[in-house]
Design an enzyme around this catalytic site. Sequence first.
Site, short mmCIF file in Angstrom:
data_model
loop_
_atom_site.label_atom_id
_atom_site.label_comp_id
_atom_site.label_asym_id
_atom_site.label_seq_id
_atom_site.Cartn_x
_atom_site.Cartn_y
_atom_site.Cartn_z
N HIS A 1 -2.55 -1.05 -10.25
CA HIS A 1 -1.47 -0.55 -9.38
C HIS A 1 -0.43 -1.62 -9.17
CE1 HIS A 1 -3.51 3.06 -7.22
NE2 HIS A 1 -3.93 2.94 -8.46
N TYR B 1 -0.56 4.40 2.96
CA TYR B 1 -1.02 4.02 4.30
C TYR B 1 -0.11 4.75 5.29
CZ TYR B 1 -3.72 0.10 2.35
OH TYR B 1 -4.62 -0.67 1.66
N PRO C 1 -10.91 -2.93 7.26
CA PRO C 1 -10.59 -2.62 5.85
C PRO C 1 -9.11 -2.38 5.55
CG PRO C 1 -11.64 -0.74 6.94
CD PRO C 1 -11.69 -1.87 7.91
N LYS D 1 -9.30 -6.54 2.06
CA LYS D 1 -9.58 -7.93 1.74
C LYS D 1 -11.07 -8.29 1.65
CE LYS D 1 -5.55 -9.51 1.26
NZ LYS D 1 -5.32 -8.85 -0.03
N TYR E 1 -0.96 -8.72 0.20
CA TYR E 1 -1.76 -7.62 -0.33
C TYR E 1 -2.33 -7.96 -1.70
CZ TYR E 1 -3.38 -2.85 -0.62
OH TYR E 1 -4.19 -1.73 -0.69
#
Length: 395
Positions: A75, A204, A296, A300, A388
Amino acid sequence: MRSLRTQVGIVGAGPAGLLLAHLLERQGIAAVVLEAKSRSYVEERIRAGVLEQGTIDLLNEAGVGARMMSEGLPHEGIELLFDGTRHRIDLAELTGGRRIMVYGQHEVVKDLIAARLSAEAPLYFEVDAVQVADIDTAEPKIYCRHAGEDMVWTCDFIAGCDGFHGICRTALPDIAAHTFERVYPFAWLGILAKAAPASEELIYASHPHGFALFSMRSPQITRLYLQCSPDDELANWSDERIWSELEVRLASDDGWHPNKGEIIQKGITPMRSFVCEKMQHGRLYLAGDAAHIVPPTGAKGMNLAVSDIRILARSLVQHYLHHDDTGLAHYAENCLKRVWRAEHFSWWMTSMLHRFTDHSPFQQRIQEAELRYFATSRAGATTIAENYVGLPWSD
Ligand code: APR
Ligand code: PHB
């Protein structure tokens, strides 16, 4: 009692313990892995599934990345959804080409178990009554029982890779003074559904009903999460209620919504930030969830376990191959900088995206302003992107 000898005794066959065993094996260092659960249990346990660039590189360099590269889903972006609009964070463009791989943690575990078994290296499942002793001496020991037989493993070092509920952390003296913790007033209800992912990227979502996350495991399986109460029970969540909440929280003005399908797994995960800064005492070293937990939201958990193991394996190789104990002496210090970076990022993403029932209207508006800024400003988006995908290793 059967008496056995190894160089490194590893408690726990999660990603941390198995990766350590693999990296040591490649350098000719003997280890044993002792796992409480069965092989099928650890191979099927559904956990998170996002690998940072550094984790992808490390698994490839260690020769266990082939299936991840063929079956994993690379991704280059994620999306943030609020007020009905999706905002794309272009991870690759904002980080000079770094990206993530969506590949389930249990798939990493399967690959590492396969590598260990093909090397015919010691790995025991369904081990009971595991205890560590003599960690202050040059011959620390692991006592346990396997297939009805009591065993004692005398080691040079013990690696406590037995997760948050394991026994190794409690063997360290005086940890309370070195422990930092935040428990969040919500949990995640997670499902796996037999449905083709309706978006190529993770979404998200921040919504007045609470947080939701759209993720995936394969071209046929969608992974979805909903913020729920920490004392909620699965019995309160019928399939109909789950889908209708997902529809509401993930609704975007362009009409996008997740594909539905048979729900094949459901679970509730509490949310916690936790760090035990004392990651070593005598010859016992903690790694992964045994030493720290993140909520979560930042994806990580497994990446931090890999980062600890990278440092621990390197330090043990320095010890055995170069008679240099500098890495072992500075193990906790070397891990903790990255641990706290990930702790901050996970706490921050969690705080920015979830609904807090005790927030005042002022705090709610501040949270909305923060999310709007980080989703729409290039500087803000870069902060999300570089954390990220994972900051490059600092050494
Ligand atoms: N003896 C032997 N094994 C044990 C014991 C014990 N007393 N207690 C726990 N274990 C095993 C567990 O069954 C588990 O398989 O230790 C393993 C720990 O694995 P994980 O919990 O996966 O922890 P870790 O390897 O550090 O990986 C961290 O796991 O929880 C996720 O989000 C987290 O992705 C992160 C990753
Ligand atoms: C998952 O796919 O399980 C997942 C993805 C991203 C997260 C957490 C979990 O932040």
